[in-house]
Scaffold this motif. Structure first.
Motif, short mmCIF file in Angstrom:
data_model
loop_
_atom_site.label_atom_id
_atom_site.label_comp_id
_atom_site.label_asym_id
_atom_site.label_seq_id
_atom_site.Cartn_x
_atom_site.Cartn_y
_atom_site.Cartn_z
N GLY A 23 0.53 -1.10 -0.37
CA GLY A 23 0.45 -0.27 0.29
C GLY A 23 1.10 1.09 0.18
N VAL A 24 2.44 1.52 -0.16
CA VAL A 24 3.09 2.23 0.07
C VAL A 24 3.53 2.96 -2.00
CG1 VAL A 24 5.31 3.23 0.18
CG2 VAL A 24 3.90 2.04 2.25
N LEU A 25 3.62 1.57 -2.46
CA LEU A 25 3.28 2.35 -4.11
C LEU A 25 2.75 2.35 -4.78
CD1 LEU A 25 7.13 0.68 -5.37
CD2 LEU A 25 6.38 2.76 -5.33
N PHE A 26 1.30 1.33 -4.82
CA PHE A 26 -0.22 1.59 -4.77
C PHE A 26 -1.39 1.57 -4.31
CE2 PHE A 26 3.15 -0.57 -7.55
CZ PHE A 26 3.33 0.37 -9.10
N HIS A 27 -1.87 1.83 -4.74
CA HIS A 27 -3.73 1.56 -3.72
C HIS A 27 -4.30 0.69 -4.76
CE1 HIS A 27 -4.71 4.69 -6.45
NE2 HIS A 27 -6.24 4.21 -6.32
N ILE A 28 -4.34 0.58 -5.41
CA ILE A 28 -4.92 -0.66 -5.99
C ILE A 28 -4.45 -1.54 -6.96
CG2 ILE A 28 -7.32 0.47 -5.71
CD1 ILE A 28 -7.76 1.09 -9.13
N VAL A 29 -4.44 -2.53 -7.86
CA VAL A 29 -3.67 -3.14 -8.72
C VAL A 29 -5.18 -4.21 -9.37
CG1 VAL A 29 -2.81 -5.71 -9.19
CG2 VAL A 29 -1.79 -4.09 -7.14
N ARG A 30 -5.32 -3.79 -10.81
CA ARG A 30 -6.41 -4.15 -11.88
C ARG A 30 -5.43 -4.65 -12.36
NH1 ARG A 30 -5.84 1.68 -12.82
NH2 ARG A 30 -8.21 2.45 -12.64
N LEU A 31 -6.60 -6.10 -12.70
CA LEU A 31 -6.58 -7.82 -13.19
C LEU A 31 -6.32 -7.55 -14.67
CD1 LEU A 31 -8.27 -9.61 -10.61
CD2 LEU A 31 -6.11 -9.01 -10.50
N GLN A 32 -5.41 -8.76 -15.19
CA GLN A 32 -5.37 -8.25 -16.70
C GLN A 32 -6.13 -8.87 -17.18
OE1 GLN A 32 -3.12 -5.89 -17.95
NE2 GLN A 32 -3.41 -5.23 -16.43
N PRO A 33 -6.51 -9.45 -18.44
CA PRO A 33 -7.33 -10.18 -19.30
C PRO A 33 -7.01 -11.96 -18.77
CG PRO A 33 -7.68 -8.49 -20.45
CD PRO A 33 -6.11 -8.56 -19.25
N THR A 34 -6.11 -11.59 -18.59
CA THR A 34 -5.51 -13.41 -18.93
C THR A 34 -5.76 -13.98 -17.13
OG1 THR A 34 -2.86 -11.81 -18.29
CG2 THR A 34 -3.71 -13.51 -20.82
N ASP A 35 -5.83 -13.18 -15.99
CA ASP A 35 -6.25 -12.78 -15.17
C ASP A 35 -7.23 -14.23 -14.83
OD1 ASP A 35 -3.25 -12.36 -14.42
OD2 ASP A 35 -4.60 -10.15 -13.77
N SER A 36 -7.28 -14.83 -13.74
CA SER A 36 -8.32 -15.64 -13.79
C SER A 36 -9.28 -15.62 -12.42
CB SER A 36 -8.38 -17.60 -13.62
OG SER A 36 -9.33 -17.85 -13.02
N VAL A 37 -10.46 -15.13 -13.01
CA VAL A 37 -11.07 -13.70 -11.50
C VAL A 37 -11.71 -14.81 -10.27
CG1 VAL A 37 -13.19 -12.40 -11.09
CG2 VAL A 37 -11.48 -11.38 -12.38
N LYS A 38 -12.13 -16.30 -11.20
CA LYS A 38 -12.58 -17.26 -9.94
C LYS A 38 -11.91 -18.21 -9.45
CE LYS A 38 -16.56 -18.38 -13.26
NZ LYS A 38 -17.15 -19.11 -13.43
N ALA A 39 -10.69 -18.16 -10.09
CA ALA A 39 -9.48 -19.15 -9.19
C ALA A 39 -8.56 -17.30 -8.08
CB ALA A 39 -8.28 -19.27 -9.94
N LEU A 40 -8.81 -16.57 -8.70
CA LEU A 40 -7.96 -14.99 -7.08
C LEU A 40 -8.85 -15.11 -6.22
CD1 LEU A 40 -6.99 -12.96 -9.76
CD2 LEU A 40 -5.49 -14.21 -8.32
N GLU A 41 -10.49 -15.24 -7.09
CA GLU A 41 -11.40 -15.23 -5.49
C GLU A 41 -11.55 -16.32 -4.52
OE1 GLU A 41 -14.83 -12.19 -7.53
OE2 GLU A 41 -15.17 -14.24 -8.28
#
Length: 172
Positions: A23-41
């Motif tokens: 949380g020092v460098l960034f406040h969010i990280v955007r997922l990329q199309p290749t990322d599996s939302v279901k797997a991460l959740e």
């Protein structure tokens, strides 16, 4: 591609730093199309959406100390990000020891901001540093030069030594 020696040194630096995840460098990280939302959740990552684009907030819930607990399954942006310290190391512009000094100096500056925020009642360490700074400034409504100066110093260090794209200083 980094050489094996640079890769090992970069790994040691990352394990000493963690500012890209805490949380020092960034406040969010955007997922990329290749990322599996279901797997991460499924792993327990709490995702949000901005204009239907999934992202997660920093600090990352999978960071313990400076170690990623889901390193082998981390999102694409996390895999690809290399701070200026890593770029400088790979280019032979800095040594591992020099990078470690910069990391420690920046961590010390962050710790001073954290202390000042805590003294002002903002102990929400689960929130990004800049957001906590802004909240504290808005709540007080008064100039707080020690806090502003320390946060400005942190931002300068981050822009100079870590971010690949500088973020402008907080606008009053």
């Amino acid at each position: 591609m980094l050489s094996p020696a640079v890769t090992e040194a970069a790994s040691r630096l990352c394990l000493a730093c963690g500012m890209c995840c805490n949380g020092v460098l960034f406040h969010i990280v955007r997922l990329q199309p290749t990322d599996s939302v279901k797997a991460l959740e499924k792993m327990g990552m709490k995702l949000s959406r901005k204009k239907t684009e999934p992202y997660f907030n920093q600090p990352c819930r999978f960071l313990q100390g400076c170690t990623c607990q889901v390193y082998e399954h981390r999102p694409t942006r996390c895999r690809l990000f290399e701070c200026q310290q890593i770029h400088g190391l790979a280019a032979g512009q800095i040594t591992e020891a020099e990078a470690l000094i910069v990391i420690r100096q920046t961590q010390e500056a962050v710790a001073r901001v954290e202390r000042l925020l805590s003294e002002r009642g903002n102990t929400a360490t689960e929130r990004p540093l800049m957001e906590r700074f802004r909240e504290t400034r808005q709540e007080s409504g008064e100039p707080d030069l020690p806090l502003v100066e320390e946060m400005q110093r942190v931002n300068e260090l981050l822009n100079q030594h870590f971010r690949t794209t500088p973020i402008p200083w907080w606008d009053s």
